[in-house]
Design a protein around this motif. Structure first.
Motif, PDB file in Angstrom:
ATOM      1  N   MET A   1       0.843  -1.197   0.000  1.00  9.28           N
ATOM      2  CA  MET A   1       0.000   0.000   0.000  1.00  9.28           C
ATOM      3  C   MET A   1       0.871   1.237   0.000  1.00  9.28           C
ATOM      4  N   ALA A   2       0.607   2.168  -0.857  1.00  6.29           N
ATOM      5  CA  ALA A   2       1.442   3.363  -0.983  1.00  6.29           C
ATOM      6  C   ALA A   2       1.284   4.280   0.215  1.00  6.29           C
ATOM      7  N   LEU A   3       2.327   5.033   0.512  1.00  2.00           N
ATOM      8  CA  LEU A   3       2.260   6.048   1.558  1.00  2.00           C
ATOM      9  C   LEU A   3       1.305   7.163   1.160  1.00  2.00           C
ATOM     10  N   GLN A   4       0.803   7.880   2.159  1.00  2.00           N
ATOM     11  CA  GLN A   4      -0.130   8.968   1.888  1.00  2.00           C
ATOM     12  C   GLN A   4       0.539  10.064   1.069  1.00  2.00           C
ATOM     13  N   SER A   5      -0.278  10.857   0.401  1.00  2.00           N
ATOM     14  CA  SER A   5       0.243  11.904  -0.484  1.00  2.00           C
ATOM     15  C   SER A   5       0.269  13.282   0.170  1.00  2.00           C
ATOM     16  N   SER A   6      -0.203  13.387   1.401  1.00  2.00           N
ATOM     17  CA  SER A   6      -0.181  14.673   2.105  1.00  2.00           C
ATOM     18  C   SER A   6      -0.291  14.412   3.597  1.00  2.00           C
ATOM     19  N   GLY A   7      -0.078  15.451   4.395  1.00  2.00           N
ATOM     20  CA  GLY A   7      -0.211  15.334   5.842  1.00  2.00           C
ATOM     21  C   GLY A   7       1.045  14.804   6.505  1.00  2.00           C
ATOM     22  N   GLN A   8       0.914  14.452   7.787  1.00  2.00           N
ATOM     23  CA  GLN A   8       2.053  14.000   8.562  1.00  2.00           C
ATOM     24  C   GLN A   8       2.516  12.625   8.107  1.00  2.00           C
ATOM     25  N   THR A  10       5.825   9.801   9.049  1.00  2.00           N
ATOM     26  CA  THR A  10       6.913   9.538   9.975  1.00  2.00           C
ATOM     27  C   THR A  10       7.904   8.558   9.371  1.00  2.00           C
ATOM     28  N   LEU A  11       9.084   8.498   9.975  1.00  2.00           N
ATOM     29  CA  LEU A  11      10.085   7.536   9.535  1.00  2.00           C
ATOM     30  C   LEU A  11       9.566   6.109   9.716  1.00  2.00           C
ATOM     31  N   ASP A  12       8.781   5.886  10.774  1.00  3.24           N
ATOM     32  CA  ASP A  12       8.220   4.552  10.983  1.00  3.24           C
ATOM     33  C   ASP A  12       7.256   4.182   9.856  1.00  3.24           C
ATOM     34  N   ASP A  13       6.435   5.147   9.411  1.00  2.00           N
ATOM     35  CA  ASP A  13       5.536   4.889   8.275  1.00  2.00           C
ATOM     36  C   ASP A  13       6.341   4.449   7.048  1.00  2.00           C
ATOM     37  N   ILE A  14       7.416   5.175   6.819  1.00  2.00           N
ATOM     38  CA  ILE A  14       8.242   4.899   5.642  1.00  2.00           C
ATOM     39  C   ILE A  14       8.909   3.533   5.777  1.00  2.00           C
ATOM     40  N   HIS A  15       9.401   3.242   6.979  1.00  2.00           N
ATOM     41  CA  HIS A  15      10.088   1.974   7.213  1.00  2.00           C
ATOM     42  C   HIS A  15       9.153   0.783   7.008  1.00  2.00           C
ATOM     43  N   VAL A  16       7.928   0.888   7.490  1.00  2.00           N
ATOM     44  CA  VAL A  16       6.949  -0.185   7.321  1.00  2.00           C
ATOM     45  C   VAL A  16       6.625  -0.386   5.837  1.00  2.00           C
ATOM     46  N   ASP A  30      18.863   4.173   5.117  1.00  2.00           N
ATOM     47  CA  ASP A  30      18.865   2.726   4.902  1.00  2.00           C
ATOM     48  C   ASP A  30      18.522   2.431   3.438  1.00  2.00           C
ATOM     49  N   SER A  31      19.128   1.399   2.882  1.00  2.00           N
ATOM     50  CA  SER A  31      18.965   1.131   1.459  1.00  2.00           C
ATOM     51  C   SER A  31      17.520   0.821   1.080  1.00  2.00           C
ATOM     52  N   ASP A  32      16.789   0.083   1.959  1.00  2.00           N
ATOM     53  CA  ASP A  32      15.407  -0.239   1.615  1.00  2.00           C
ATOM     54  C   ASP A  32      14.517   0.990   1.628  1.00  2.00           C
ATOM     55  N   ILE A  33      14.821   1.926   2.524  1.00  2.00           N
ATOM     56  CA  ILE A  33      14.058   3.172   2.594  1.00  2.00           C
ATOM     57  C   ILE A  33      14.391   4.065   1.409  1.00  2.00           C
ATOM     58  N   ARG A  34      15.687   4.223   1.128  1.00  2.00           N
ATOM     59  CA  ARG A  34      16.076   5.024  -0.037  1.00  2.00           C
ATOM     60  C   ARG A  34      15.499   4.449  -1.320  1.00  2.00           C
ATOM     61  N   GLY A  35      15.374   3.118  -1.362  1.00  2.00           N
ATOM     62  CA  GLY A  35      14.880   2.467  -2.569  1.00  2.00           C
ATOM     63  C   GLY A  35      13.461   2.843  -2.935  1.00  2.00           C
ATOM     64  N   LEU A  36      12.675   3.281  -1.952  1.00  2.00           N
ATOM     65  CA  LEU A  36      11.296   3.689  -2.247  1.00  2.00           C
ATOM     66  C   LEU A  36      11.250   4.874  -3.207  1.00  2.00           C
ATOM     67  N   ILE A  37      12.296   5.715  -3.156  1.00  2.00           N
ATOM     68  CA  ILE A  37      12.315   6.890  -4.035  1.00  2.00           C
ATOM     69  C   ILE A  37      13.547   6.888  -4.936  1.00  2.00           C
ATOM     70  N   TYR A  51       6.082  11.120  -0.064  1.00  4.64           N
ATOM     71  CA  TYR A  51       4.646  11.134  -0.312  1.00  4.64           C
ATOM     72  C   TYR A  51       4.316  10.266  -1.531  1.00  4.64           C
ATOM     73  N   GLY A  52       3.388   9.345  -1.376  1.00  5.88           N
ATOM     74  CA  GLY A  52       2.956   8.501  -2.478  1.00  5.88           C
ATOM     75  C   GLY A  52       3.878   7.356  -2.814  1.00  5.88           C
ATOM     76  N   ALA A  53       5.024   7.249  -2.107  1.00  4.64           N
ATOM     77  CA  ALA A  53       5.979   6.182  -2.409  1.00  4.64           C
ATOM     78  C   ALA A  53       5.389   4.818  -2.060  1.00  4.64           C
ATOM     79  N   SER A  54       5.801   3.806  -2.806  1.00  2.00           N
ATOM     80  CA  SER A  54       5.269   2.465  -2.598  1.00  2.00           C
ATOM     81  C   SER A  54       6.351   1.431  -2.839  1.00  2.00           C
TER      82      SER A  54
END
Length: 285
Positions: A1-8, A10-16, A30-37, A51-54
């Motif tokens: 599921m993609a991350l939200q496109s606006s609003g708050q 967190t790093l935890d949201d991105i990590h999950v 971290d490489s897996d986090i950087r890989g999202l974008i 925002y919107g990364a998946s």
């Protein structure tokens, strides 16, 4: 599921989203986090960049173009501005186009794109005159340093000049690399017909896959095409009276479906009010 496109966010949201466990230790580098974008190690990043990364496949940009009569005269060309649509290193680009008449010679500007594939169909000919749909699909992985591609055509006679072009370019991210353009699950399947709407053919199952792409190109009729049942429309475009010159026009569309099911896939026909000569293609990534 993609991350939200606006609003708050967190790093935890991105990590999950990147596949980590909530509350576990992580850094933005971290490489897996950087890989999202598709960011390089040590690159400057901020949370808004995510925002919107998946971590799953997604459609990230679409370019549609309709080109007037006589493209190709004196080697004219048309730019496909992928950077304006947000293309990044590693993205899969599918470019499909149809034309009412003409004969293509070559594409230029694709030199930086790997693993290009072309499928073309010319319905018939009378002397040098080709009639539609002239249709092709190009697939490539965008690489760092690539420049925007051009479709370039040249011809010395009226029958060779490409006319009434409709083009859709779709940019996909996080497509399965083992089944994607590095080998993209065997050759593209394509077919054609004389009436009705484009109906891409059935595609057999083949190893790792997480996306099916259906392409439809239609002669003469200028219609807004809808996706086959169960698919999502990436983009559709058709010529009109201001872009077709003295010929009758064309329409083009790309649709997609994200799926890991290793089963035979038959997209079915595109929706729309047209009925003429058509060409369809099914790609499995």
């Amino acid at each position: 599921m993609a991350l939200q496109s606006s609003g708050q966010i967190t790093l935890d949201d991105i990590h999950v989203e990147a596949g980590g466990s909530t509350g576990s230790e992580a850094t933005i580098n971290d490489s897996d986090i950087r890989g999202l974008i598709s960011a390089s190690s040590g690159a400057e990043m901020e949370f808004a960049d995510f925002y919107g990364a998946s971590s799953g496949p997604s459609l990230v940009g679409v370019v549609t173009i309709k080109v007037g009569t006589d493209i190709g005269l004196d080697s004219s060309s048309e730019a496909i501005n992928l950077t304006g649509a947000g293309v990044q290193d590693g993205d899969v680009v599918v470019v499909a186009y149809a034309a009412d008449t003409g004969e293509w010679s070559t594409h230029t500007g694709w030199s930086g794109m790997a693993d290009l594939e072309l499928e073309e169909y010319s319905y018939g000919a009378y002397g040098n005159y080709r009639y539609a749909p002239m249709a092709a699909v190009s697939i490539g992985n965008w690489a760092s340093g690539d420049s925007n591609p051009y479709m370039t055509f040249s011809g010395s006679s009226a029958g060779e000049r490409l006319r009434a072009v409709s083009l859709v370019a779709a940019i996909f991210r996080n497509v399965d690399g083992t089944g994607g353009p590095t080998g993209y699950n065997n050759a593209a399947e394509n077919t054609n017909g004389d009436s009705g709407m484009p109906n891409p053919p059935s595609r057999t199952s083949s190893g790792n896959s997480n996306m099916i792409v259906a392409v439809g190109c239609l002669d003469d009729d200028e219609v807004s095409m809808s996706a086959p049942s169960g698919y999502t429309l990436a983009g559709t475009i058709s010529t009109d009276s201001s872009t077709r010159g003295g010929v009758t026009g064309s329409s083009c569309a790309i649709a997609y479906k994200f799926s890991t099911a290793n089963v035979t896939e038959d997209p079915g026909a595109f929706g729309g009010s047209g009925s003429d000569h058509w060409w369809g293609c099914t790609l499995r990534f």
